[in-house]
Enzyme design. Structure first.
Site, PDB file in Angstrom:
ATOM      1  N   ASP A  87     -19.011  41.926 -18.582  1.00  0.00           N
ATOM      2  CA  ASP A  87     -18.122  42.088 -17.430  1.00  0.00           C
ATOM      3  C   ASP A  87     -17.807  43.565 -17.195  1.00  0.00           C
ATOM      4  O   ASP A  87     -17.787  44.356 -18.140  1.00  0.00           O
ATOM      5  CB  ASP A  87     -16.823  41.306 -17.687  1.00  0.00           C
ATOM      6  CG  ASP A  87     -16.007  41.115 -16.428  1.00  0.00           C
ATOM      7  OD1 ASP A  87     -16.538  41.357 -15.324  1.00  0.00           O
ATOM      8  OD2 ASP A  87     -14.830  40.734 -16.544  1.00  0.00           O
ATOM      9  N   GLY A  88     -17.561  43.902 -15.942  1.00  0.00           N
ATOM     10  CA  GLY A  88     -17.098  45.258 -15.611  1.00  0.00           C
ATOM     11  C   GLY A  88     -18.137  46.114 -14.903  1.00  0.00           C
ATOM     12  O   GLY A  88     -17.891  47.294 -14.643  1.00  0.00           O
ATOM     13  N   ASN A  89     -19.276  45.522 -14.563  1.00  0.00           N
ATOM     14  CA  ASN A  89     -20.328  46.300 -13.872  1.00  0.00           C
ATOM     15  C   ASN A  89     -19.830  46.840 -12.535  1.00  0.00           C
ATOM     16  O   ASN A  89     -20.089  47.994 -12.182  1.00  0.00           O
ATOM     17  CB  ASN A  89     -21.554  45.426 -13.602  1.00  0.00           C
ATOM     18  CG  ASN A  89     -22.227  44.945 -14.865  1.00  0.00           C
ATOM     19  OD1 ASN A  89     -21.897  45.396 -15.955  1.00  0.00           O
ATOM     20  ND2 ASN A  89     -23.165  44.024 -14.729  1.00  0.00           N
ATOM     21  N   GLY A  90     -19.115  45.991 -11.794  1.00  0.00           N
ATOM     22  CA  GLY A  90     -18.627  46.379 -10.466  1.00  0.00           C
ATOM     23  C   GLY A  90     -17.633  47.529 -10.573  1.00  0.00           C
ATOM     24  O   GLY A  90     -17.724  48.516  -9.827  1.00  0.00           O
TER      25      GLY A  90
ATOM     26  N   ARG B 176     -22.118  48.320  -6.032  1.00  0.00           N
ATOM     27  CA  ARG B 176     -21.943  47.469  -7.218  1.00  0.00           C
ATOM     28  C   ARG B 176     -23.258  47.238  -7.976  1.00  0.00           C
ATOM     29  O   ARG B 176     -23.271  47.163  -9.204  1.00  0.00           O
ATOM     30  CB  ARG B 176     -21.345  46.109  -6.802  1.00  0.00           C
ATOM     31  CG  ARG B 176     -19.918  46.202  -6.302  1.00  0.00           C
ATOM     32  CD  ARG B 176     -19.430  44.828  -5.831  1.00  0.00           C
ATOM     33  NE  ARG B 176     -19.517  43.842  -6.892  1.00  0.00           N
ATOM     34  CZ  ARG B 176     -18.598  43.673  -7.848  1.00  0.00           C
ATOM     35  NH1 ARG B 176     -17.504  44.411  -7.839  1.00  0.00           N
ATOM     36  NH2 ARG B 176     -18.743  42.763  -8.779  1.00  0.00           N
TER      37      ARG B 176
ATOM     38  N   SER C   1     -23.092  33.218 -13.196  1.00  0.00           N
ATOM     39  CA  SER C   1     -22.383  31.939 -13.287  1.00  0.00           C
ATOM     40  C   SER C   1     -22.594  31.113 -12.013  1.00  0.00           C
ATOM     41  O   SER C   1     -23.015  31.651 -10.985  1.00  0.00           O
ATOM     42  CB  SER C   1     -20.876  32.186 -13.485  1.00  0.00           C
ATOM     43  OG  SER C   1     -20.310  32.642 -12.276  1.00  0.00           O
TER      44      SER C   1
ATOM     45  N   ASN D 210     -20.901  32.718  -9.263  1.00  0.00           N
ATOM     46  CA  ASN D 210     -21.396  34.004  -8.738  1.00  0.00           C
ATOM     47  C   ASN D 210     -22.141  33.869  -7.405  1.00  0.00           C
ATOM     48  O   ASN D 210     -22.356  34.860  -6.706  1.00  0.00           O
ATOM     49  CB  ASN D 210     -22.290  34.726  -9.766  1.00  0.00           C
ATOM     50  CG  ASN D 210     -21.522  35.323 -10.920  1.00  0.00           C
ATOM     51  OD1 ASN D 210     -22.045  35.488 -12.017  1.00  0.00           O
ATOM     52  ND2 ASN D 210     -20.269  35.678 -10.699  1.00  0.00           N
ATOM     53  N   TRP D 211     -22.509  32.621  -7.016  1.00  0.00           N
ATOM     54  CA  TRP D 211     -23.145  32.424  -5.709  1.00  0.00           C
ATOM     55  C   TRP D 211     -22.200  32.781  -4.574  1.00  0.00           C
ATOM     56  O   TRP D 211     -22.621  32.953  -3.427  1.00  0.00           O
ATOM     57  CB  TRP D 211     -23.624  30.970  -5.537  1.00  0.00           C
ATOM     58  CG  TRP D 211     -24.709  30.559  -6.492  1.00  0.00           C
ATOM     59  CD1 TRP D 211     -24.568  29.688  -7.537  1.00  0.00           C
ATOM     60  CD2 TRP D 211     -26.080  30.990  -6.503  1.00  0.00           C
ATOM     61  NE1 TRP D 211     -25.769  29.552  -8.200  1.00  0.00           N
ATOM     62  CE2 TRP D 211     -26.720  30.334  -7.588  1.00  0.00           C
ATOM     63  CE3 TRP D 211     -26.832  31.857  -5.714  1.00  0.00           C
ATOM     64  CZ2 TRP D 211     -28.058  30.517  -7.900  1.00  0.00           C
ATOM     65  CZ3 TRP D 211     -28.176  32.050  -6.022  1.00  0.00           C
ATOM     66  CH2 TRP D 211     -28.769  31.382  -7.100  1.00  0.00           C
TER      67      TRP D 211
ATOM     68  N   ARG E 120     -20.704  35.494  -4.238  1.00  0.00           N
ATOM     69  CA  ARG E 120     -20.769  36.946  -3.973  1.00  0.00           C
ATOM     70  C   ARG E 120     -21.632  37.235  -2.739  1.00  0.00           C
ATOM     71  O   ARG E 120     -22.450  36.395  -2.339  1.00  0.00           O
ATOM     72  CB  ARG E 120     -21.330  37.667  -5.203  1.00  0.00           C
ATOM     73  CG  ARG E 120     -20.382  37.540  -6.370  1.00  0.00           C
ATOM     74  CD  ARG E 120     -20.750  38.439  -7.523  1.00  0.00           C
ATOM     75  NE  ARG E 120     -19.747  38.277  -8.567  1.00  0.00           N
ATOM     76  CZ  ARG E 120     -19.507  39.142  -9.532  1.00  0.00           C
ATOM     77  NH1 ARG E 120     -20.206  40.253  -9.619  1.00  0.00           N
ATOM     78  NH2 ARG E 120     -18.567  38.910 -10.420  1.00  0.00           N
TER      79      ARG E 120
ATOM     80  N   ARG F  74     -10.140  36.180 -20.323  1.00  0.00           N
ATOM     81  CA  ARG F  74     -10.271  34.785 -19.869  1.00  0.00           C
ATOM     82  C   ARG F  74     -11.684  34.303 -20.163  1.00  0.00           C
ATOM     83  O   ARG F  74     -12.587  35.097 -20.437  1.00  0.00           O
ATOM     84  CB  ARG F  74      -9.931  34.657 -18.391  1.00  0.00           C
ATOM     85  CG  ARG F  74     -10.733  35.571 -17.485  1.00  0.00           C
ATOM     86  CD  ARG F  74     -10.432  35.321 -16.007  1.00  0.00           C
ATOM     87  NE  ARG F  74     -10.974  36.414 -15.210  1.00  0.00           N
ATOM     88  CZ  ARG F  74     -10.269  37.430 -14.738  1.00  0.00           C
ATOM     89  NH1 ARG F  74      -8.964  37.505 -14.970  1.00  0.00           N
ATOM     90  NH2 ARG F  74     -10.844  38.398 -14.035  1.00  0.00           N
TER      91      ARG F  74
HETATM   92  C1  FPP Z   1     -19.938  40.833 -14.292  1.00  0.00           C
HETATM   93  O1  FPP Z   1     -19.483  42.074 -13.813  1.00  0.00           O
HETATM   94  C2  FPP Z   1     -21.380  40.867 -14.450  1.00  0.00           C
HETATM   95  C3  FPP Z   1     -22.241  40.067 -13.810  1.00  0.00           C
HETATM   96  C4  FPP Z   1     -21.806  39.022 -12.853  1.00  0.00           C
HETATM   97  C5  FPP Z   1     -23.683  40.196 -13.993  1.00  0.00           C
HETATM   98  C6  FPP Z   1     -24.190  40.536 -15.356  1.00  0.00           C
HETATM   99  C7  FPP Z   1     -25.570  40.971 -15.174  1.00  0.00           C
HETATM  100  C8  FPP Z   1     -26.165  42.014 -15.785  1.00  0.00           C
HETATM  101  C9  FPP Z   1     -25.561  42.812 -16.850  1.00  0.00           C
HETATM  102  C10 FPP Z   1     -27.538  42.367 -15.298  1.00  0.00           C
HETATM  103  C11 FPP Z   1     -28.651  42.175 -16.232  1.00  0.00           C
HETATM  104  C12 FPP Z   1     -28.718  40.885 -16.925  1.00  0.00           C
HETATM  105  C13 FPP Z   1     -29.853  40.442 -17.538  1.00  0.00           C
HETATM  106  C14 FPP Z   1     -29.797  39.262 -18.421  1.00  0.00           C
HETATM  107  C15 FPP Z   1     -31.136  41.106 -17.351  1.00  0.00           C
HETATM  108  P1  FPP Z   1     -18.713  42.134 -12.427  1.00  0.00           P
HETATM  109  O2  FPP Z   1     -19.722  42.382 -11.369  1.00  0.00           O
HETATM  110  O3  FPP Z   1     -17.909  40.896 -12.244  1.00  0.00           O
HETATM  111  O4  FPP Z   1     -17.809  43.377 -12.659  1.00  0.00           O
HETATM  112  P2  FPP Z   1     -16.337  43.619 -12.065  1.00  0.00           P
HETATM  113  O5  FPP Z   1     -15.446  42.573 -12.684  1.00  0.00           O
HETATM  114  O6  FPP Z   1     -16.024  44.994 -12.561  1.00  0.00           O
HETATM  115  O7  FPP Z   1     -16.441  43.528 -10.576  1.00  0.00           O
END
Ligand code: FPP
Length: 245
Positions: free
Chosen positions: A25-28, A38, A70, A73-74, A76, A199
């Site tokens: 989590d936390g990519n965004g 993002r 998940s 996630n659809w 998004r 969570r």
């Molecule tokens: C949640 O961060 C992350 C995801 C929904 C995607 C996870 C996917 C990867 C790390 C890409 C590569 C995966 C594989 C298996 C090759 P978020 O987008 O909800 O972050 P945020 O809470 O900061 O917005």
């Protein structure tokens, strides 16, 4: 934090968690902090996937589960979903040979029939190629939801009753485990969630009954091997009683 070698040497190899599951989590937020779209965060997150899979394999973890997409996630925006699917394809094309050479078996948790054609084909190829591997199992949770998994398991069980393979009375918690995507695997010992959230987000709801949780404020794209080692050492210092004393 100590350097990677220092921390790693504190891991007790005889007390490793058999199964580690990570909510990446936390990519965004990582991307937002840098004023980037993002999907840049997801791309950076993929690099951490490569490193953490390698690190887990190196120390001898038996099962590693990564929450990649998940059922929720659809919701998004389409460009983010397309970006995530592309990253998955890039990851498999770039890493499959190496994963296979490392004897890693790829397993998917979730319904891949709902994925777009290209990622679905790549995933099927990865499962096929690695199906006889006997090393670490890499579970990728894709189009995965814990509640859906349980409902799906119940339906499969009911079908087996209809076919006369099993009876209502046979059902118990161990038998039901065989109707989940993680069939035959030990439950996760350790769940890791970076990014400061505390969570479950519909992750492995049945399997985590006695899992230990480890949270960190670090965002997934900043999650390094050291954080994995730190989580394992913390896990090794906990007293697990499974309801006993
Ligand atoms: C949640 O961060 C992350 C995801 C929904 C995607 C996870 C996917 C990867 C790390 C890409 C590569 C995966 C594989 C298996 C090759 P978020 O987008 O909800 O972050 P945020 O809470 O900061 O917005």
């Amino acid at each position: 934090m100590k350097n990677s070698k220092g921390i790693k040497s504190n891991i007790n190899i005889d007390k490793l968690p058999k199964h580690i599951a990570i909510i990446m989590d936390g990519n965004g937020r990582w991307a937002k902090k840098r004023s980037l779209p993002r999907n840049f965060g997801h791309q950076e997150g993929m690099k951490r996937v490569i490193e953490i899979v390698e690190a887990a394999h190196q120390i001898g973890i038996g099962y590693l589960t990564l929450y990649a997409f998940s059922t929720e996630n659809w919701k998004r925006p389409a460009n983010e979903i397309n970006g995530l699917m592309k990253i998955l394809v890039i990851y498999i094309r770039a890493e499959l040979e190496r994963l296979h050479n490392n004897n890693i078996k790829i397993n998917i948790l979730g319904d891949i029939s709902e994925l777009p054609e290209t990622p679905r084909n790549e995933v099927v190829k990865a499962i096929e190629k690695t199906k006889y591997n006997t090393g670490m199992v890499l579970n990728i949770a894709l189009n995965y939801g814990g509640r859906n998994e349980i409902i799906r398991g119940i339906k499969e069980y009911l079908k087996d009753i209809e076919m006369g393979k099993i009876s209502v009375e046979d059902l118990n918690t161990d038998i039901f485990s065989n109707y989940l995507y993680t069939r035959g695997q030990p439950d996760p010992d350790l769940i890791i969630r970076p990014s400061g959230e505390q969570r479950l987000s519909n992750f492995l709801l049945y399997q985590i009954a006695y899992s230990e949780f480890w949270y960190s404020d670090v965002l997934w794209p900043d999650f390094k091997e050291n954080h994995l080692y730190e989580a394992i050492i913390d896990f090794q210092n906990r007293s697990r009683r499974f309801g006993g004393i």
